[in-house]
Design a protein around this motif. Sequence first.
Motif, PDB file in Angstrom:
ATOM      1  N   VAL A 207       0.836  -1.213   0.000  1.00 49.99           N
ATOM      2  CA  VAL A 207       0.000   0.000   0.000  1.00 49.99           C
ATOM      3  C   VAL A 207       0.870   1.263   0.000  1.00 49.99           C
ATOM      4  CG1 VAL A 207      -1.704   1.269   1.381  1.00 49.99           C
ATOM      5  CG2 VAL A 207      -1.976  -1.193   1.016  1.00 49.99           C
ATOM      6  N   GLY A 208       2.052   1.164   0.567  1.00 48.78           N
ATOM      7  CA  GLY A 208       2.962   2.312   0.579  1.00 48.78           C
ATOM      8  C   GLY A 208       2.702   3.250   1.738  1.00 48.78           C
ATOM      9  N   GLY A 209       3.071   4.515   1.555  1.00 48.11           N
ATOM     10  CA  GLY A 209       3.008   5.494   2.648  1.00 48.11           C
ATOM     11  C   GLY A 209       1.613   5.673   3.218  1.00 48.11           C
ATOM     12  N   ALA A 210       0.587   5.477   2.382  1.00 51.23           N
ATOM     13  CA  ALA A 210      -0.798   5.630   2.869  1.00 51.23           C
ATOM     14  C   ALA A 210      -1.096   4.638   3.986  1.00 51.23           C
ATOM     15  CB  ALA A 210      -1.771   5.428   1.718  1.00 51.23           C
ATOM     16  N   SER A 211      -0.340   3.514   4.022  1.00 52.80           N
ATOM     17  CA  SER A 211      -0.610   2.486   5.036  1.00 52.80           C
ATOM     18  C   SER A 211      -0.365   2.997   6.450  1.00 52.80           C
ATOM     19  CB  SER A 211       0.268   1.258   4.787  1.00 52.80           C
ATOM     20  OG  SER A 211       1.633   1.580   5.033  1.00 52.80           O
ATOM     21  N   LEU A 212       0.397   4.093   6.557  1.00 51.10           N
ATOM     22  CA  LEU A 212       0.692   4.642   7.889  1.00 51.10           C
ATOM     23  C   LEU A 212      -0.465   5.464   8.446  1.00 51.10           C
ATOM     24  CD1 LEU A 212       4.318   5.933   7.141  1.00 51.10           C
ATOM     25  CD2 LEU A 212       3.684   3.798   8.278  1.00 51.10           C
ATOM     26  N   SER A 213      -1.408   5.780   7.568  1.00 53.38           N
ATOM     27  CA  SER A 213      -2.491   6.693   7.981  1.00 53.38           C
ATOM     28  C   SER A 213      -3.403   6.044   9.018  1.00 53.38           C
ATOM     29  CB  SER A 213      -3.321   7.082   6.756  1.00 53.38           C
ATOM     30  OG  SER A 213      -4.485   7.732   7.180  1.00 53.38           O
ATOM     31  N   ARG A 214      -3.766   6.825  10.010  1.00 55.99           N
ATOM     32  CA  ARG A 214      -4.685   6.308  11.024  1.00 55.99           C
ATOM     33  C   ARG A 214      -6.104   6.209  10.498  1.00 55.99           C
ATOM     34  NH1 ARG A 214      -3.343   7.239  17.155  1.00 55.99           N
ATOM     35  NH2 ARG A 214      -4.244   5.181  17.055  1.00 55.99           N
ATOM     36  N   SER A 215      -6.341   6.742   9.295  1.00 55.70           N
ATOM     37  CA  SER A 215      -7.687   6.594   8.729  1.00 55.70           C
ATOM     38  C   SER A 215      -7.840   5.251   7.994  1.00 55.70           C
ATOM     39  CB  SER A 215      -8.000   7.763   7.786  1.00 55.70           C
ATOM     40  OG  SER A 215      -7.093   7.727   6.712  1.00 55.70           O
ATOM     41  N   LEU A 216      -6.760   4.493   7.859  1.00 61.59           N
ATOM     42  CA  LEU A 216      -6.830   3.148   7.269  1.00 61.59           C
ATOM     43  C   LEU A 216      -6.580   2.115   8.376  1.00 61.59           C
ATOM     44  CD1 LEU A 216      -4.832   3.583   3.912  1.00 61.59           C
ATOM     45  CD2 LEU A 216      -7.273   3.876   4.336  1.00 61.59           C
ATOM     46  N   PRO A 217      -7.068   0.873   8.182  1.00 59.19           N
ATOM     47  CA  PRO A 217      -6.951  -0.120   9.277  1.00 59.19           C
ATOM     48  C   PRO A 217      -5.572  -0.761   9.416  1.00 59.19           C
ATOM     49  CG  PRO A 217      -8.092  -1.081   7.418  1.00 59.19           C
ATOM     50  CD  PRO A 217      -7.851   0.352   7.052  1.00 59.19           C
ATOM     51  N   LEU A 218      -4.683  -0.591   8.409  1.00 59.61           N
ATOM     52  CA  LEU A 218      -3.442  -1.378   8.419  1.00 59.61           C
ATOM     53  C   LEU A 218      -2.539  -1.071   9.608  1.00 59.61           C
ATOM     54  CD1 LEU A 218      -2.489  -1.471   4.640  1.00 59.61           C
ATOM     55  CD2 LEU A 218      -3.302  -3.352   6.057  1.00 59.61           C
ATOM     56  N   GLU A 219      -2.451   0.189   9.999  1.00 54.78           N
ATOM     57  CA  GLU A 219      -1.530   0.501  11.107  1.00 54.78           C
ATOM     58  C   GLU A 219      -2.034  -0.115  12.417  1.00 54.78           C
ATOM     59  OE1 GLU A 219      -1.882   2.936  13.785  1.00 54.78           O
ATOM     60  OE2 GLU A 219      -3.994   3.127  13.230  1.00 54.78           O
ATOM     61  N   ARG A 220      -3.366  -0.231  12.581  1.00 54.64           N
ATOM     62  CA  ARG A 220      -3.886  -0.909  13.782  1.00 54.64           C
ATOM     63  C   ARG A 220      -3.546  -2.402  13.717  1.00 54.64           C
ATOM     64  NH1 ARG A 220      -9.023  -0.521  12.967  1.00 54.64           N
ATOM     65  NH2 ARG A 220      -9.518  -2.683  12.550  1.00 54.64           N
ATOM     66  N   MET A 221      -3.705  -2.994  12.527  1.00 50.49           N
ATOM     67  CA  MET A 221      -3.389  -4.421  12.380  1.00 50.49           C
ATOM     68  C   MET A 221      -1.905  -4.678  12.663  1.00 50.49           C
ATOM     69  SD  MET A 221      -5.645  -4.875   8.957  1.00 50.49           S
ATOM     70  CE  MET A 221      -7.432  -4.852   9.017  1.00 50.49           C
ATOM     71  N   TYR A 222      -1.075  -3.758  12.198  1.00 48.14           N
ATOM     72  CA  TYR A 222       0.380  -3.857  12.423  1.00 48.14           C
ATOM     73  C   TYR A 222       0.683  -3.887  13.923  1.00 48.14           C
ATOM     74  CZ  TYR A 222       5.316  -2.406  11.832  1.00 48.14           C
ATOM     75  OH  TYR A 222       6.680  -2.325  11.838  1.00 48.14           O
ATOM     76  N   ARG A 223      -0.016  -3.031  14.675  1.00 44.70           N
ATOM     77  CA  ARG A 223       0.212  -3.002  16.131  1.00 44.70           C
ATOM     78  C   ARG A 223      -0.409  -4.229  16.799  1.00 44.70           C
ATOM     79  NH1 ARG A 223      -2.787   0.680  17.966  1.00 44.70           N
ATOM     80  NH2 ARG A 223      -3.627   1.714  16.139  1.00 44.70           N
ATOM     81  N   ASP A 224      -1.614  -4.632  16.344  1.00 47.83           N
ATOM     82  CA  ASP A 224      -2.302  -5.759  16.982  1.00 47.83           C
ATOM     83  C   ASP A 224      -1.538  -7.081  16.836  1.00 47.83           C
ATOM     84  OD1 ASP A 224      -4.368  -4.214  17.960  1.00 47.83           O
ATOM     85  OD2 ASP A 224      -5.851  -4.835  16.477  1.00 47.83           O
ATOM     86  N   VAL A 225      -1.015  -7.358  15.625  1.00 47.14           N
ATOM     87  CA  VAL A 225      -0.368  -8.673  15.444  1.00 47.14           C
ATOM     88  C   VAL A 225       0.887  -8.819  16.310  1.00 47.14           C
ATOM     89  CG1 VAL A 225      -1.226  -9.366  13.172  1.00 47.14           C
ATOM     90  CG2 VAL A 225       0.764  -7.876  13.311  1.00 47.14           C
ATOM     91  N   ARG A 226       1.474  -7.700  16.656  1.00 50.05           N
ATOM     92  CA  ARG A 226       2.682  -7.726  17.506  1.00 50.05           C
ATOM     93  C   ARG A 226       2.400  -8.404  18.854  1.00 50.05           C
ATOM     94  NH1 ARG A 226       8.089  -7.141  16.889  1.00 50.05           N
ATOM     95  NH2 ARG A 226       8.761  -7.355  19.029  1.00 50.05           N
TER      96      ARG A 226
END
Length: 392
Positions: free
Chosen positions: A348-367
Amino acid sequence: MQKRDDLFVRNEREAQLVDRAAELAARFAKRAPLHDRDGSFPFENFKDLKDSGYVKLTVPREYGGDEISLYELLLIQEQLGRGDGSTALSIGWHMGLVLHYRTIRSWPEELFRSFCLEVVEKGTLLNHFSTERSSGSPSRGGIPQTTAVRTDGGWLISGRKTFSTLSPVLDTFLVSASMAESGQIGEFLVRSSDRIRIEETWNTLGMRATGSHDVILENAFVPDDALIRSYAAGQKPKESGDASAWLLHIPACYLGIAHAARDFAVSFAKQYHPASLPSPIADLPTVQQQIGLLESELLVARHLMYAIADRWDTDPAGRLKLIPELGLVKYVATNHAISIVDKAMRIVGGASLSRSLPLERMYRDVRAGLHNPPMDENVIRNLALRALAEME
Ligand SMILES: Cc1cc2nc3c(=O)[nH]c(=O)nc-3n(C[C@H](O)[C@H](O)[C@H](O)COP(=O)(O)OP(=O)(O)OC[C@H]3O[C@@H](n4cnc5c(N)ncnc54)[C@H](O)[C@@H]3O)c2cc1C
């Protein structure tokens, strides 16, 4: 969310279970960003889980439940994880523990029967609070500082439990405590009372909506028959006949999160068409490479998890032999989940860091999966010990 065409859904009954879970997951996904941001507990998700009958699915049929298999439990838990990891992990403890006790029947039967009826009629939930600040992960055999002291007709329990997932909605939970007189460690069924309070300490990187606060007990009374089992202090409890396969709700949850990240990244790649390219980024060999790698990690972990669950379901006599494999499922799933979400974010690229998308939450959750049992080093050691024993 695709359901019925999933490779691992084997029949109409499983398809229906997955459909129901997917419907809940879709609702939870909408609420997840807010609870993640605020670290608040999603009470409305738990109302939905109770109203839909989800919480009684692992209860034995003889006590009014649906008695679903381990395989079926993993299918629906994985589905919930695709909506909201926090809720999937939290309800997973309840669902798994009920399956565990249904299988090993270690409770006094009348106590288990009345508890199951409460689950069916009132939606009562269960979890086990065993972690403490000074003793660390109970899977390493630490001795609880929480004590159980004999009193007339029962026990008085005092101590502080950390990582107490589900604590905001529980009136009933299991607690591990050292029994001063016998020197053993006991597991007690505790009911909430004015001797028990929650300190809202849970403010973490990931799994923020699990309500895993500290629970403090001050001379909380439990009757004699609330002692579920006891074992020698300094030793881990003996493996029960079910090889603790119920803990596979953990890999199912983290694979669900990873699956959702994969879905997001793949549909993003098909839609995102930058002005510099003749077609969407999904046509780029580099992006296809990342998707293929991510897919291989997801498939390996899911094939392993469902194959071992099916073996556990269909070969009760062989369950104890599966302990190394059960650990391996968790090890592969949680580590692959971290890698899959990472790859999804690179696609997804830089947009994946946005808090308006779910990926950054998933990144933190899987940890968080790294810090749920069994721990990686124990899994690897078990595999090594078995290999060494085979060569004796
Ligand atoms: C989201 C989430 C939900 C949870 N929910 C619950 C719950 O509902 N109930 C519950 O009881 N617990 C729960 N836990 C707690 C979990 O089971 C662990 O107890 C907790 O994460 C601490 O594990 P640890 O390995 O960091 O702890 P520790 O055992 O303190 O280990 C810390 C570090 O020290 C090292 N270490 C410590 N002792 C040893 C040893 N003997 N041998 C080798 N290395 C050692 C480890 O390598 C590790 O790196 C939850 C945890 C998370 C993240």
